[in-house]
Scaffold this active site. Structure first.
Site, PDB file in Angstrom:
ATOM      1  CD  GLU A  90      -2.076  -2.151   1.232  1.00  0.00           C
ATOM      2  OE1 GLU A  90      -0.991  -2.570   1.669  1.00  0.00           O
ATOM      3  OE2 GLU A  90      -3.024  -2.872   0.912  1.00  0.00           O
ATOM      4  CG  HIS A 159     -10.100  -6.343   8.372  1.00  0.00           C
ATOM      5  ND1 HIS A 159      -9.313  -6.866   9.357  1.00  0.00           N
ATOM      6  CD2 HIS A 159      -9.454  -6.594   7.207  1.00  0.00           C
ATOM      7  CE1 HIS A 159      -8.238  -7.411   8.817  1.00  0.00           C
ATOM      8  NE2 HIS A 159      -8.299  -7.260   7.516  1.00  0.00           N
TER       9      HIS A 159
END
Lengths: 362, 256
Positions: A90, A159
């Site tokens: 990322e 998450h």
């Protein structure tokens, strides 16, 4: 007595206006249904087709057709030079996209969820958001960061976080949170065309939901203005301001409240930064009561910012303290019953609205 | 030993980077305009400042002249050009030193790091670039910006928070951007520039292959210190650069 007469006249005139207003709101009678997933896919497709500088980058966006199938079919249509599958890096690929955007190409970076954007947040904030200012306007960064945000179903604490407040606090970014398919299409197109970095917060649980869309929404030049909220449901007793999935909950709460004689006005924020303070304030000046709803953690959240805005600009119009509904101040639990308690539900919104109206809460 | 001298005007001979021949020594492509930021008369520096050419480069010039290896040979004019660039970098650094004094006198705020002794690295690389090539670096950053062509006046003004600075005082000594010279900071997070530079290189490739600008041959240089090699983003970008075959050079400077 006069007040009642005036109110009745107002109601009648409102009744005359209301059908016209609802027509304006949906642009025309809804002919087609479209899921949010299809809306996003079609928006990406059309923008890539219109401008060859737009390209996609992210994990699984190509061969796998997208982790949530948002980018389905785009690899076949535009090729691997424009739909780039990245390694699980990322920080790396976000920085690469930002560097490319410095020179005018328009990346759309997908994060599998915005929780993973924390790996890349240095690039989003320091490399993308601040560069236009630091370079005194000479370098603009026309990049879009998109992906699902907030709680999904049973994915646990790491998450499920909502990042709206984090990104919205940073000058230099634009933060958008669509609810319906119309929002998804219009705001994504606007974000891709925008010369500044845009954080586009989708919601995984909304991807499969269908909404009616008019012909105007389906047109490839359709675009929504950034920084403008939408009044999803007009009312006069209490304002409920929400974004993303919570708009749906707020609308359901409004239906429940209507049976109890409370006419709620529901505002879909659409744009978290810039926040449409004028629409929210105008609504509160009309209804005199406010409930803010968000899924995120309560402290320093979007609701807190809206409350501060109302206190600064419309304090004298408030008839009750502002009610702030947010997620529980805990990392998201995994067990389904605990998860349900950690996220606002329709009943919570109904109770809060009744509290602002000083009604007995059962 | 430092002496003031007027730099010779190097006659611009733009030539492609990849031509090498026995007859022509390596020429440095420059734009037709004279080296921006050069002063006709350099500041006469005190003997206490160490201005000897680094032993390494001296050896290179001498050795190559004797061994006559064509690829590494530089002419006297080129050598002077490089030397001038390094001296300018050091002179601005000395001015920065004075600024560091001002920092303690509270006339200037923020961070001031110096690049003294390392000028040859940035000069050697950047003088090979064209205007449209890009550089990204960590911090300190003023010498690289100077070599690329940002005027010394603009850089010092930026440091002194003036509106005439290269970023109108909004970037500061930490963040020197110049669109005109393709200088992308000055980024104090030492690893931040590596993915940015990789992205700029990606853009060159994108322009060539997708936007079909076949004459696009821009390269990107990323400068960073050796300590950055511990950082994950360095490896991520090495991987991606190799995977996607990007036109980038990663310059690791030993800053010990």
């Amino acid at each position: 007595m006069l007040g009642i007469v005036r109110q009745k006249m107002l109601e009648q005139s409102l009744k005359k206006i209301r059908p016209a207003v609802s027509v304006l709101r949906s642009y025309s009678s809804a002919a087609k249904q479209m899921t949010v997933r299809e809306a996003l896919n079609s928006a990406l497709d059309e923008e890539m087709s219109a401008d060859s500088k737009v390209f996609l980058m992210g994990e699984e966006v190509g061969e796998y057709q997208g982790a949530y199938k948002i980018t389905k079919g785009l690899l076949d249509k535009y090729g691997p030079e424009r739909v780039l599958d990245t390694p699980i890096t990322e920080a790396g690929f976000t920085g690469i996209a930002v560097g490319a955007a410095y020179y005018g190409v328009k990346p759309v970076v997908e994060f599998m969820t915005f929780n993973f954007s924390m790996q890349a947040i240095d690039h989003i904030i320091n490399s993308a958001a601040k560069t236009n200012y630091m370079s005194s306007g000479r370098i603009s960064v026309p990049i879009v960061f998109r992906g699902p945000n907030g709680a999904a179903a049973g994915v646990g604490a790491q998450h499920s976080q909502c990042y709206a407040a984090w990104y919205a606090s940073c000058p230099g970014l634009k933060v958008l949170a669509p609810y319906s398919s119309e929002d998804a299409r219009g705001l994504l197109k606007a974000g891709i065309r925008d010369p500044d970095p845009v954080v586009f917060l989708e919601n995984e649980l909304l991807y499969g939901e269908s909404f009616p869309v008019s012909d105007e929404v389906l047109d490839s030049s359709f675009c929504l203005p950034i920084g403008k909220a939408k009044i999803e449901r007009k009312g006069k007793d209490v304002t409920i301001a929400a974004y993303s999935k919570m708009v749906g909950y707020a609308l359901k709460a409004a239906e429940t409240l209507e049976k109890d004689g409370i006419d709620a006005e529901v505002i879909n924020l659409r744009s978290i930064r810039p926040l449409d303070r004028s629409t929210i304030n105008a609504s509160v000046r009309k209804t005199n009561r406010l409930v803010t709803v968000e899924e995120a953690f309560p402290q320093h959240g979007v609701g807190a910012e809206i409350c501060a805005s109302i206190v600064e600009e419309s304090f004298a119009y408030l008839d009750a303290p502002v009610e702030r509904i947010a997620g529980a101040d805990v990392p998201m639990p995994y067990a389904a019953n605990l998860e349900r308690m950690a996220v606002p539900q329709v009943e919570d919104i109904v109770r809060a609205a009744k509290r602002t109206c000083y009604r007995l809460v059962s | 030993m430092a002496t003031a001298f007027s730099p010779s005007k190097f006659a611009a001979q733009p030539s492609p980077l990849n031509t090498t021949s026995q007859n022509n020594p390596l020429t440095i492509p420059t734009t037709a305009s004279p080296f921006l930021g050069s002063t006709r008369k350099l500041i006469r520096l005190s003997s206490s400042s160490n201005l000897n050419l680094r032993r390494g480069s001296e050896t290179v010039v001498k050795e190559n002249k004797s061994k006559s290896t064509p690829n590494l040979l530089i002419t006297k004019e080129e050598g002077l050009e490089l030397y001038e660039d390094m001296v300018l970098g050091r002179a601005v650094g000395t001015a920065f030193d004075k600024c560091a004094q001002m920092y303690y006198d509270r006339k200037m705020f923020g961070l001031v790091d110096l690049y003294n002794g390392q000028e040859a690295v940035s000069t050697g690389f950047i003088k090979l670039l064209k205007q449209q090539d890009s550089i990204v670096y960590a911090y300190p950053d003023h010498v690289q910006a100077l070599s690329k062509g940002v005027p010394a006046r603009a850089i010092l003004s930026e440091l002194l928070r003036k509106a005439t600075g290269c970023c109108r005082g909004q970037g500061g000594s930490l963040n020197i951007f110049s669109r005109e010279h393709n200088v992308l900071g000055g980024l104090d997070f030492i690893w931040e520039g590596i993915p940015i530079a990789t992205g700029v290189a990606f853009r060159s490739k994108y322009k060539r292959e997708v936007l079909k600008e076949a004459d696009c041959d821009q390269v990107t240089l990323a400068f960073f210190w050796h300590g950055t090699c511990d950082n994950v983003q360095f490896y991520e970008c090495l991987n991606v650069a190799a995977l996607w075959k990007l036109p980038i050079v990663f310059v690791v400077e030993n800053s010990v």
